[in-house]
Motif scaffolding. Structure first.
Motif, PDB file in Angstrom:
ATOM      1  N   SER A 170       0.818  -1.207   0.000  1.00 28.71           N
ATOM      2  CA  SER A 170       0.000   0.000   0.000  1.00 28.71           C
ATOM      3  C   SER A 170       0.855   1.260   0.000  1.00 28.71           C
ATOM      4  O   SER A 170       2.036   1.234   0.368  1.00 28.71           O
ATOM      5  CB  SER A 170      -0.919   0.024   1.222  1.00 28.71           C
ATOM      6  OG  SER A 170      -0.159   0.223   2.400  1.00 28.71           O
ATOM      7  N   GLN A 171       0.237   2.367  -0.407  1.00 35.08           N
ATOM      8  CA  GLN A 171       0.926   3.653  -0.387  1.00 35.08           C
ATOM      9  C   GLN A 171       1.346   4.000   1.028  1.00 35.08           C
ATOM     10  O   GLN A 171       2.440   4.517   1.255  1.00 35.08           O
ATOM     11  CB  GLN A 171       0.021   4.745  -0.955  1.00 35.08           C
ATOM     12  CG  GLN A 171       0.646   6.136  -0.925  1.00 35.08           C
ATOM     13  CD  GLN A 171      -0.185   7.163  -1.682  1.00 35.08           C
ATOM     14  OE1 GLN A 171      -0.490   6.961  -2.855  1.00 35.08           O
ATOM     15  NE2 GLN A 171      -0.548   8.247  -1.016  1.00 35.08           N
ATOM     16  N   GLU A 172       0.493   3.695   2.009  1.00 33.51           N
ATOM     17  CA  GLU A 172       0.809   3.995   3.408  1.00 33.51           C
ATOM     18  C   GLU A 172       2.030   3.217   3.881  1.00 33.51           C
ATOM     19  O   GLU A 172       2.874   3.741   4.612  1.00 33.51           O
ATOM     20  CB  GLU A 172      -0.399   3.673   4.301  1.00 33.51           C
ATOM     21  CG  GLU A 172      -1.592   4.593   4.126  1.00 33.51           C
ATOM     22  CD  GLU A 172      -2.354   4.344   2.824  1.00 33.51           C
ATOM     23  OE1 GLU A 172      -3.084   5.257   2.385  1.00 33.51           O
ATOM     24  OE2 GLU A 172      -2.230   3.226   2.248  1.00 33.51           O
ATOM     25  N   GLU A 173       2.142   1.958   3.448  1.00 33.86           N
ATOM     26  CA  GLU A 173       3.292   1.140   3.844  1.00 33.86           C
ATOM     27  C   GLU A 173       4.574   1.677   3.230  1.00 33.86           C
ATOM     28  O   GLU A 173       5.616   1.714   3.883  1.00 33.86           O
ATOM     29  CB  GLU A 173       3.068  -0.312   3.418  1.00 33.86           C
ATOM     30  CG  GLU A 173       4.137  -1.273   3.913  1.00 33.86           C
ATOM     31  CD  GLU A 173       3.836  -2.719   3.584  1.00 33.86           C
ATOM     32  OE1 GLU A 173       4.734  -3.559   3.741  1.00 33.86           O
ATOM     33  OE2 GLU A 173       2.696  -3.007   3.154  1.00 33.86           O
ATOM     34  N   LEU A 174       4.499   2.097   1.976  1.00 33.69           N
ATOM     35  CA  LEU A 174       5.673   2.671   1.326  1.00 33.69           C
ATOM     36  C   LEU A 174       6.113   3.951   2.032  1.00 33.69           C
ATOM     37  O   LEU A 174       7.308   4.193   2.216  1.00 33.69           O
ATOM     38  CB  LEU A 174       5.385   2.958  -0.146  1.00 33.69           C
ATOM     39  CG  LEU A 174       5.417   1.750  -1.089  1.00 33.69           C
ATOM     40  CD1 LEU A 174       4.885   2.130  -2.456  1.00 33.69           C
ATOM     41  CD2 LEU A 174       6.823   1.176  -1.198  1.00 33.69           C
TER      42      LEU A 174
END
Length: 225
Positions: A170-174
């Motif tokens: 996910s974008q949040e994880e990146l």
């Protein structure tokens, strides 16, 4: 990879931070245990570099407190305390490795590579996904044998996606693992860098190896589909 340097000696802290940033890591840094505790309560890191002789909250106390909440994140102690008893105490408190001062920055980087590979069960310094190869030591990427000139952020995104092949990221994880604490979750920065990375890979491979799974995140694939 996102690292946290907790070191009270300013010159050493700055030297370590600059060296790691030049090597492509995202780095947060602070010089006392109280500030470090605040960071650790809200931020996620792939590795923590921890000095023991810290003001306000000493490193050993900070380590024991952190391990009550987090058993997974690797911790590398950096300390002038070189006695065996100190090393044993640090390792028993939950550290994954111990490096005595003074040390060479090249050795520090080697320890970091070892701990992060261990975290992701990655024994080889080379990651591969189809025709894409990424060398975690030299931090260089090739596609179909052609060297790809990537920015530091693009390199971080590629490395993280390749470490997590087989699932969408996910974008949040990146943001948690590739960006430092200065970026927020609403930033357009990540989409800009992923777009640039995809363009560079597509130019060599003839196809886009990064898929955008709607509602899930980005996933790297080894072959064109």
């Amino acid at each position: 990879m996102r690292l946290f340097v907790i070191e009270d000696e300013q010159s050493l802290r700055e030297d370590i931070t600059k060296k790691l940033q030049r090597s492509g890591y995202e780095v947060d840094a602070c010089g006392d245990g109280e500030t470090a505790s605040e960071y650790l309560s809200v931020e996620y890191y792939d590795l923590i570099l921890l000095d023991l002789n810290l003001p306000k909250i000493d490193g050993m106390t900070l380590l024991r407190s952190f391990r009550k909440e987090n058993q997974e994140t690797p911790v590398l102690i950096l300390s002038a305390r070189s006695e065996i008893a100190d090393k044993v105490e640090g390792l028993d408190a939950g550290a994954n490795d111990y490096l005595s001062k003074p040390f060479h920055l090249a050795e520090l980087e080697a320890r970091i590579r070892s701990l992060t590979r261990r975290q992701f069960i990655q024994r080889d310094v080379r990651l591969q996904c189809g025709q894409i190869v990424y060398d975690t030591k030299s931090r260089t990427a090739t596609a179909d044998g052609v060297v790809i000139n990537l920015t530091r952020k693009e390199t971080g995104v590629l490395e993280y996606l390749m470490l997590h092949q087989g699932r969408p990221v996910s974008q949040e994880e990146l943001i948690e693992h590739v960006w430092d604490s200065s970026v927020d979750s609403f930033s357009n920065s990540i989409r800009v860098h992923i777009s640039a990375l995809r363009k560079k890979l597509r130019a060599v491979l003839g196809y886009d190896p990064i898929r955008n799974r709607i509602g899930e995140g980005y996933e790297i694939e080894g072959e064109s589909k």
